[in-house]
Design an enzyme around this catalytic site. Structure first.
Site, PDB file in Angstrom:
ATOM      1  N   ASP A   1      -5.282  72.309 -21.555  1.00  0.00           N
ATOM      2  CA  ASP A   1      -4.011  72.533 -22.252  1.00  0.00           C
ATOM      3  C   ASP A   1      -2.854  72.165 -21.323  1.00  0.00           C
ATOM      4  O   ASP A   1      -2.322  73.024 -20.647  1.00  0.00           O
ATOM      5  CB  ASP A   1      -3.936  74.001 -22.679  1.00  0.00           C
ATOM      6  CG  ASP A   1      -2.742  74.320 -23.550  1.00  0.00           C
ATOM      7  OD1 ASP A   1      -2.098  73.378 -24.033  1.00  0.00           O
ATOM      8  OD2 ASP A   1      -2.440  75.503 -23.725  1.00  0.00           O
TER       9      ASP A   1
ATOM     10  N   GLU B   1       6.495  72.427 -24.212  1.00  0.00           N
ATOM     11  CA  GLU B   1       5.741  72.959 -25.349  1.00  0.00           C
ATOM     12  C   GLU B   1       5.383  74.420 -25.161  1.00  0.00           C
ATOM     13  O   GLU B   1       5.395  75.206 -26.121  1.00  0.00           O
ATOM     14  CB  GLU B   1       4.473  72.126 -25.556  1.00  0.00           C
ATOM     15  CG  GLU B   1       3.724  72.397 -26.859  1.00  0.00           C
ATOM     16  CD  GLU B   1       2.710  73.519 -26.757  1.00  0.00           C
ATOM     17  OE1 GLU B   1       2.230  73.972 -27.820  1.00  0.00           O
ATOM     18  OE2 GLU B   1       2.395  73.967 -25.631  1.00  0.00           O
ATOM     19  N   GLU B   2       5.058  74.802 -23.926  1.00  0.00           N
ATOM     20  CA  GLU B   2       4.600  76.170 -23.683  1.00  0.00           C
ATOM     21  C   GLU B   2       5.709  77.210 -23.830  1.00  0.00           C
ATOM     22  O   GLU B   2       5.437  78.411 -23.864  1.00  0.00           O
ATOM     23  CB  GLU B   2       3.958  76.278 -22.294  1.00  0.00           C
ATOM     24  CG  GLU B   2       2.715  75.431 -22.093  1.00  0.00           C
ATOM     25  CD  GLU B   2       1.520  75.897 -22.908  1.00  0.00           C
ATOM     26  OE1 GLU B   2       1.650  76.873 -23.671  1.00  0.00           O
ATOM     27  OE2 GLU B   2       0.453  75.265 -22.798  1.00  0.00           O
TER      28      GLU B   2
ATOM     29  N   HIS C   1      -5.046  79.051 -20.815  1.00  0.00           N
ATOM     30  CA  HIS C   1      -4.029  79.866 -20.150  1.00  0.00           C
ATOM     31  C   HIS C   1      -4.625  80.879 -19.172  1.00  0.00           C
ATOM     32  O   HIS C   1      -3.901  81.726 -18.652  1.00  0.00           O
ATOM     33  CB  HIS C   1      -3.154  80.621 -21.169  1.00  0.00           C
ATOM     34  CG  HIS C   1      -2.339  79.740 -22.046  1.00  0.00           C
ATOM     35  ND1 HIS C   1      -1.374  80.213 -22.899  1.00  0.00           N
ATOM     36  CD2 HIS C   1      -2.346  78.396 -22.214  1.00  0.00           C
ATOM     37  CE1 HIS C   1      -0.814  79.218 -23.550  1.00  0.00           C
ATOM     38  NE2 HIS C   1      -1.399  78.095 -23.153  1.00  0.00           N
TER      39      HIS C   1
ATOM     40  N   HIS D   1       1.581  67.389 -24.352  1.00  0.00           N
ATOM     41  CA  HIS D   1       2.647  67.912 -23.485  1.00  0.00           C
ATOM     42  C   HIS D   1       2.213  67.963 -22.024  1.00  0.00           C
ATOM     43  O   HIS D   1       1.035  68.159 -21.714  1.00  0.00           O
ATOM     44  CB  HIS D   1       3.115  69.298 -23.951  1.00  0.00           C
ATOM     45  CG  HIS D   1       2.045  70.352 -23.990  1.00  0.00           C
ATOM     46  ND1 HIS D   1       1.810  71.208 -22.941  1.00  0.00           N
ATOM     47  CD2 HIS D   1       1.167  70.704 -24.957  1.00  0.00           C
ATOM     48  CE1 HIS D   1       0.831  72.044 -23.257  1.00  0.00           C
ATOM     49  NE2 HIS D   1       0.417  71.752 -24.477  1.00  0.00           N
TER      50      HIS D   1
ATOM     51  N   GLU E   1      -3.930  68.833 -28.832  1.00  0.00           N
ATOM     52  CA  GLU E   1      -4.270  70.122 -28.235  1.00  0.00           C
ATOM     53  C   GLU E   1      -5.785  70.251 -28.198  1.00  0.00           C
ATOM     54  O   GLU E   1      -6.520  69.499 -28.838  1.00  0.00           O
ATOM     55  CB  GLU E   1      -3.659  71.263 -29.054  1.00  0.00           C
ATOM     56  CG  GLU E   1      -2.144  71.332 -28.987  1.00  0.00           C
ATOM     57  CD  GLU E   1      -1.620  71.900 -27.666  1.00  0.00           C
ATOM     58  OE1 GLU E   1      -2.438  72.440 -26.878  1.00  0.00           O
ATOM     59  OE2 GLU E   1      -0.405  71.797 -27.427  1.00  0.00           O
TER      60      GLU E   1
END
Length: 415
Positions: A144, A178-179, A386, A115, A203
């Site tokens: 990510d 996606e998030e 994140h 993504h 991922e």
């Protein structure tokens, strides 16, 4: 022409020779593809250069400008490896889902998933641009999932360089939402997964160098409580306190987890009241729900409704919200077989590949939900997802790129 092997591969070959000389014929370890490994090593510099460009573009979910920039760069890279590329609007999400297909002459149909969106707000890339320190690459979205995107592209380049066409199709689906649950692309993910023999999710791998064999599903549950406003000092008896009712219900709902089934219910948002001198007439409670068994969604919805019928304050009205997000991706024999195949490949280069499950969901959940054998966390290894310290471990970049490429070769050749 002589080819110098990496030291750990030379050591492994020496060990195998010694075992044979000692008569240990029962020990069978496949030989590494040292040419491919060295090609993967050489690919690292170009991968990092492109990764720096992608990381330094803000592309948080919903950031149309940044997503478009990243998408355009990725599409250019995919076309350079001979992929047929089309894009599909990910409405209601911002951005486009990229669907790139490379065709071969074999039988295996492989789906890659990654993504373009990140969790970071606009301006983060300028504050914390891509940097390399002490063997780690840092930056917003570096792991990510911008590193994952480039892993897929570099693996396709490696296949192209060795003229490997022993697969039917390799489809690379890269979505922009996606998030936030992939609500604008999940139907396409499931539809595409049904047409493939296997799905590999790019991922990130954990710092302990693991792949992910199962993931929990995600649910968005909660309650809305309506009461009646009144002056908290002059006439509190005329009010109906939605906050008190919500608090009462929250204590009950928070006990609905089931450790035996790995079901968790965590209340994460509680909103009520605007002024200190007013009895609140509205309250909103949100809970994060994670399940490994799909039937738990229905059990929790029933329990939310049942428990909220017993009120502290009869004057309130309660509405239950129960929305299923990503479906669970439970342990299964097909994924276990993929894990063993990946571990065998890693073993040839003298490394041990771990395996784990996760409470966090990815688009692998959607692929697995339609029955497609799925293996997750095949992107670069690292940590801090994140967060301020999100990073890729550069020492594991080449081994994990080698692993992905060898998996594509093995699965593409499978009948």
């Amino acid at each position: 022409m002589s080819v110098r092997l990496p030291s750990f591969i030379s050591g492994l070959l020496s060990l195998l020779l010694a075992l044979v000389l000692l008569g240990q014929s029962t020990v069978v370890v496949a030989a590494p593809d040292h040419v491919l490994y060295e090609q993967a090593q050489k690919a690292q510099s170009s991968l990092l250069k492109t990764l720096e460009t992608l990381v330094n573009i803000d592309s948080g979910t919903g950031n149309q400008k940044g997503l478009t920039q990243v998408e355009d760069l990725v599409i250019e890279q995919l076309k350079a490896v001979g992929a047929d590329v089309r894009t599909i609007a990910a409405m209601p999400s911002a951005g486009r889902t990229i669907l790139a297909t490379v065709r071969g002459t074999g039988k295996g149909k492989i789906l890659l998933l990654a993504h373009t969106d990140t969790v970071f707000k606009a301006g983060t890339a300028a504050q914390r641009p891509f940097t390399i320190v002490a063997g780690k690459a840092y930056g917003p979205g570096v792991m990510d999932d911008k590193g994952g995107i480039l892993f897929g592209i570099e693996a396709l380049k490696l296949l192209q360089a060795r003229h490997f066409k022993g697969f039917h199709t390799i489809t690379f689906l890269i979505n922009p939402d996606e998030e936030k649950g992939s609500f604008g692309s999940r139907a396409l993910i499931k539809e595409t997964a049904k047409k493939h023999d296997v799905a590999l999710v790019l991922e990130f791998g954990s710092p302990q160098d693991k792949v992910t064999a199962w993931r929990k599903g995600i649910g968005y549950y909660g309650i809305e409580v309506r009461g009646r406003a009144a002056h908290a000092g002059a006439a509190p008896e005329k009010g109906c306190n939605a906050l008190l009712e919500a608090a009462y219900q929250t204590l009950k709902l928070s006990k609905l987890s089931d450790p035996n089934k790995q079901t968790t219910v965590n209340v994460t948002v509680f909103q009520a009241g605007e002024r200190a001198n007013t009895i609140p007439d509205f309250a909103n409670v949100q809970a994060d729900v994670r399940v490994l068994e799909a039937q738990e969604y229905l059990r929790l919805e029933r329990d939310f409704v049942r428990l909220t019928q017993n009120k502290l304050l009869p004057c309130t009205a309660i509405k239950v919200r129960a929305e299923q997000g990503r479906p669970p991706f439970p342990p299964n024999p097909q994924t276990d077989a993929l894990v063993k195949k990946a571990q065998a490949i890693y073993q040839t280069i003298g490394l041990k590949l771990g395996v784990e499950g996760s409470g966090g969901g990815t688009d692998g959940n959607y692929a697995a939900s339609v029955g497609t054998p799925t293996l997750d966390a095949l992107g670069p290894g690292g940590g801090g997802a994140h967060g301020l310290e999100e990073y890729i471990d550069l020492d594991r970049l080449t081994p994990r790129l080698y692993l992905l490429t060898k998996l594509l070769i093995a699965l593409g050749s499978a009948t």
